[in-house]
Enzyme design. Sequence first.
Site, PDB file in Angstrom:
ATOM      1  N   LYS A 219       7.737  32.410 -39.237  1.00  0.00           N
ATOM      2  CA  LYS A 219       7.591  31.930 -38.013  1.00  0.00           C
ATOM      3  C   LYS A 219       6.388  30.900 -37.983  1.00  0.00           C
ATOM      4  O   LYS A 219       6.600  29.594 -37.599  1.00  0.00           O
ATOM      5  CB  LYS A 219       7.378  32.757 -37.067  1.00  0.00           C
ATOM      6  CG  LYS A 219       6.945  32.314 -35.467  1.00  0.00           C
ATOM      7  CD  LYS A 219       6.560  33.486 -34.543  1.00  0.00           C
ATOM      8  CE  LYS A 219       5.685  33.296 -33.572  1.00  0.00           C
ATOM      9  NZ  LYS A 219       5.610  34.153 -32.539  1.00  0.00           N
ATOM     10  N   GLU A 225       2.288  35.693 -48.242  1.00  0.00           N
ATOM     11  CA  GLU A 225       2.903  36.181 -49.073  1.00  0.00           C
ATOM     12  C   GLU A 225       4.369  35.228 -49.529  1.00  0.00           C
ATOM     13  O   GLU A 225       4.878  34.966 -50.442  1.00  0.00           O
ATOM     14  CB  GLU A 225       3.624  37.515 -48.749  1.00  0.00           C
ATOM     15  CG  GLU A 225       2.562  38.678 -48.591  1.00  0.00           C
ATOM     16  CD  GLU A 225       1.779  38.813 -47.407  1.00  0.00           C
ATOM     17  OE1 GLU A 225       1.478  37.850 -46.807  1.00  0.00           O
ATOM     18  OE2 GLU A 225       0.939  39.772 -47.156  1.00  0.00           O
ATOM     19  N   GLY A 276       7.392  38.297 -34.164  1.00  0.00           N
ATOM     20  CA  GLY A 276       7.814  38.446 -35.422  1.00  0.00           C
ATOM     21  C   GLY A 276       8.750  39.917 -35.453  1.00  0.00           C
ATOM     22  O   GLY A 276      10.060  39.821 -35.935  1.00  0.00           O
ATOM     23  N   ARG A 277       8.265  41.025 -34.967  1.00  0.00           N
ATOM     24  CA  ARG A 277       8.995  42.218 -34.818  1.00  0.00           C
ATOM     25  C   ARG A 277      10.072  42.221 -34.011  1.00  0.00           C
ATOM     26  O   ARG A 277      10.954  43.081 -34.113  1.00  0.00           O
ATOM     27  CB  ARG A 277       8.031  43.411 -34.625  1.00  0.00           C
ATOM     28  CG  ARG A 277       7.064  43.155 -33.445  1.00  0.00           C
ATOM     29  CD  ARG A 277       5.770  44.006 -33.695  1.00  0.00           C
ATOM     30  NE  ARG A 277       5.009  43.903 -32.530  1.00  0.00           N
ATOM     31  CZ  ARG A 277       4.100  42.931 -32.724  1.00  0.00           C
ATOM     32  NH1 ARG A 277       3.975  42.065 -33.513  1.00  0.00           N
ATOM     33  NH2 ARG A 277       3.341  42.687 -31.557  1.00  0.00           N
ATOM     34  N   GLU A 362       2.847  47.911 -34.873  1.00  0.00           N
ATOM     35  CA  GLU A 362       2.175  46.365 -34.797  1.00  0.00           C
ATOM     36  C   GLU A 362       2.146  46.243 -33.208  1.00  0.00           C
ATOM     37  O   GLU A 362       1.109  45.461 -32.746  1.00  0.00           O
ATOM     38  CB  GLU A 362       3.036  45.705 -35.551  1.00  0.00           C
ATOM     39  CG  GLU A 362       2.024  44.188 -35.671  1.00  0.00           C
ATOM     40  CD  GLU A 362       2.475  43.215 -36.558  1.00  0.00           C
ATOM     41  OE1 GLU A 362       3.565  42.651 -36.243  1.00  0.00           O
ATOM     42  OE2 GLU A 362       2.279  43.414 -38.010  1.00  0.00           O
ATOM     43  N   HIS A 393      14.718  67.722 -48.257  1.00  0.00           N
ATOM     44  CA  HIS A 393      14.240  68.204 -49.555  1.00  0.00           C
ATOM     45  C   HIS A 393      13.013  67.516 -50.128  1.00  0.00           C
ATOM     46  O   HIS A 393      12.470  67.643 -51.053  1.00  0.00           O
ATOM     47  CB  HIS A 393      15.332  67.819 -50.719  1.00  0.00           C
ATOM     48  CG  HIS A 393      16.550  68.641 -50.548  1.00  0.00           C
ATOM     49  ND1 HIS A 393      16.974  69.744 -50.475  1.00  0.00           N
ATOM     50  CD2 HIS A 393      17.634  68.136 -49.674  1.00  0.00           C
ATOM     51  CE1 HIS A 393      18.208  70.114 -50.325  1.00  0.00           C
ATOM     52  NE2 HIS A 393      18.591  68.968 -49.595  1.00  0.00           N
ATOM     53  N   LYS A 502      -6.787  39.696 -43.616  1.00  0.00           N
ATOM     54  CA  LYS A 502      -6.365  38.563 -44.255  1.00  0.00           C
ATOM     55  C   LYS A 502      -7.581  37.576 -44.625  1.00  0.00           C
ATOM     56  O   LYS A 502      -7.691  37.133 -45.805  1.00  0.00           O
ATOM     57  CB  LYS A 502      -5.517  37.532 -43.153  1.00  0.00           C
ATOM     58  CG  LYS A 502      -4.005  38.216 -43.117  1.00  0.00           C
ATOM     59  CD  LYS A 502      -3.320  37.250 -42.169  1.00  0.00           C
ATOM     60  CE  LYS A 502      -2.052  37.786 -41.818  1.00  0.00           C
ATOM     61  NZ  LYS A 502      -1.419  37.097 -40.602  1.00  0.00           N
TER      62      LYS A 502
HETATM   63  O1  F6P Z   1       1.766  41.154 -40.140  1.00  0.00           O
HETATM   64  C1  F6P Z   1       1.492  40.132 -39.213  1.00  0.00           C
HETATM   65  C2  F6P Z   1       2.747  39.342 -38.921  1.00  0.00           C
HETATM   66  O2  F6P Z   1       2.095  38.122 -38.153  1.00  0.00           O
HETATM   67  C3  F6P Z   1       3.812  39.725 -38.441  1.00  0.00           C
HETATM   68  O3  F6P Z   1       3.564  39.896 -36.870  1.00  0.00           O
HETATM   69  C4  F6P Z   1       4.830  38.846 -38.673  1.00  0.00           C
HETATM   70  O4  F6P Z   1       6.343  39.565 -38.451  1.00  0.00           O
HETATM   71  C5  F6P Z   1       4.510  38.624 -40.176  1.00  0.00           C
HETATM   72  O5  F6P Z   1       3.175  38.560 -40.119  1.00  0.00           O
HETATM   73  C6  F6P Z   1       5.302  37.467 -40.757  1.00  0.00           C
HETATM   74  O6  F6P Z   1       4.857  36.244 -40.308  1.00  0.00           O
HETATM   75  P1  F6P Z   1       5.609  34.949 -40.203  1.00  0.00           P
HETATM   76  O7  F6P Z   1       7.000  35.044 -39.606  1.00  0.00           O
HETATM   77  O8  F6P Z   1       4.806  33.853 -39.559  1.00  0.00           O
HETATM   78  O9  F6P Z   1       5.628  34.746 -41.887  1.00  0.00           O
END
Ligand code: F6P
Length: 535
Positions: A219, A225, A276-277, A362, A393, A502
Amino acid sequence: MNWQERPRCDETPAWALLQRHFAQRFAGAQAFDLRLAFAEEGARRVERFSFDAPGVFADLSKNLIDDEAQRLLTQLAQQCGVEVLRDALWAGERINTSEQRAVTHVHWRCGSNQALALDGQAQVAIENIASMRRRMAEAQSAMLDFADAVRADAGITDVVNIGIGGSDLGPRMVVQALRSAGQARGPRVHFVANMDGHELAELLPHLQADRTLFVVSSKTFGTAETMQNAASARAWFAAQGGRDVARHFVGVSANTAAVAAFGAGRCFAFDEGVGGRFSLWSSIGFPIALAVGRASFEALLSGARAMDQHFTQMPLGRNLPVQLALLDVWNRNFHRFASRCVAPYHHGLRRLPAYLQQLEMESNGKCVDVRGRTVPFDTAPVVWGEAGSNGQHAFFQMLHQGTQPVPVEFVAVRQAAHALEGHHDRLLANALAQARALMLGDAGDAPQRHFSGNRPSTFLVLDRLDPAGLGALLALYEHRVFVAGAIWGINSFDQWGVELGKRHAGLIERALGSRGETDGAAGDPSTAALARRLR
Ligand code: F6P
């Protein structure tokens, strides 16, 4: 009642009545016992606590709850203004107050032709929502056209979605679920999320650069990452002789400028209002469309839409997302259960617990309410779990004989999508047996073989793990989280809690990369010593 002035649960008359009822009926030596409840109420109890919603049936009767608690909890939802907040969500009000944003994920599955459920809203609000939905439907249609084209292109054999959190968990889980239900054709779809290079490094040798499409899903298009993995994938692509970055990299983001700067040839955009979620219905669902095709993606949306209708139209007392959320509040704030185990009895749903961890924790893992006050009660429990029967198990020993009861949520699917004889009946029998054993217990002939029983569980049933059923299930979970957050008076749509770590990571990274001269940046002695050891 105005949505901004809704009371928090502990400010309502129902809350005090629930506390009194719990003390009288559920605490101490005379505490509620499920076995007695069933002996007294018989099949009426099942009827009373069963709910039929589109695509999903739920039996809540094996929970530590009675008619009076259910009645008071439903009043609690009403007194907390769940309905006005729900209407504000659909009307595009800025209910994500700490970020001053509307919450728009539900509109992505409405389609531009669906009637607007906006009773009592000003004409201007209705027009704004209608034009927003038109824009979403256009974006969706462009995304689905491109997915069709990629699926028809024999030159593209592999797609790699690079994203994390909501830009990974939902699409990854849905693709896995529908693939195992036999819905998938088209290119192989892989997911890379972790900044740990092992994940990407393990996949790259299996790809051919000129036959691979990388989808960078983020987003913000700034998540560490994702940016790291995207840069590494682009470098690998170039090293393999790949020249046409624009053709082989696609962005999915609300930050279209950053996608262009990265060099991706196309961007499927979506709006800032999609958390995001909650985002798999939006352009973030692109890998789903690539894996299962347009018709299945649209069926996923239609299943969710059916659950939306149930949520917006059913009275609170028969409204499944509302009743599940009330059970969550009852279990967390009255029984004080600290966690909930999710046990999906379907291999295709094995990532459901991981997806729910983000969705629930979250969203509702917060200790401050929408007015900035520390809440004097607990909020989201720990959500954890594993596919059945594997979990039996591993940790079911603790569920049956551990010191504290953990409510278990069984998710079963009536029809299997495979033809192997014997498996499915046996699997379903095991799910039923576990729920029954938790409830009944057994006196045993030795302390080690004693099972206390009276351990609560919920049983959800899907007819089939098809796109519509899955869409309904996921929308059910979303609304449940929303309702619990509304009752607790917290903002389920922000996530400030992820920011601090972060910030520290940035400083520590510099200390790790240096030769010791910036050890101070790692801060405290423990972190600095560990950084030296890891350097
Ligand atoms: O973990 C924080 C967060 O902002 C989530 O809410 C989101 O789903 C994820 O990082 C990834 O964010 P982005 O889609 O901006 O890379």
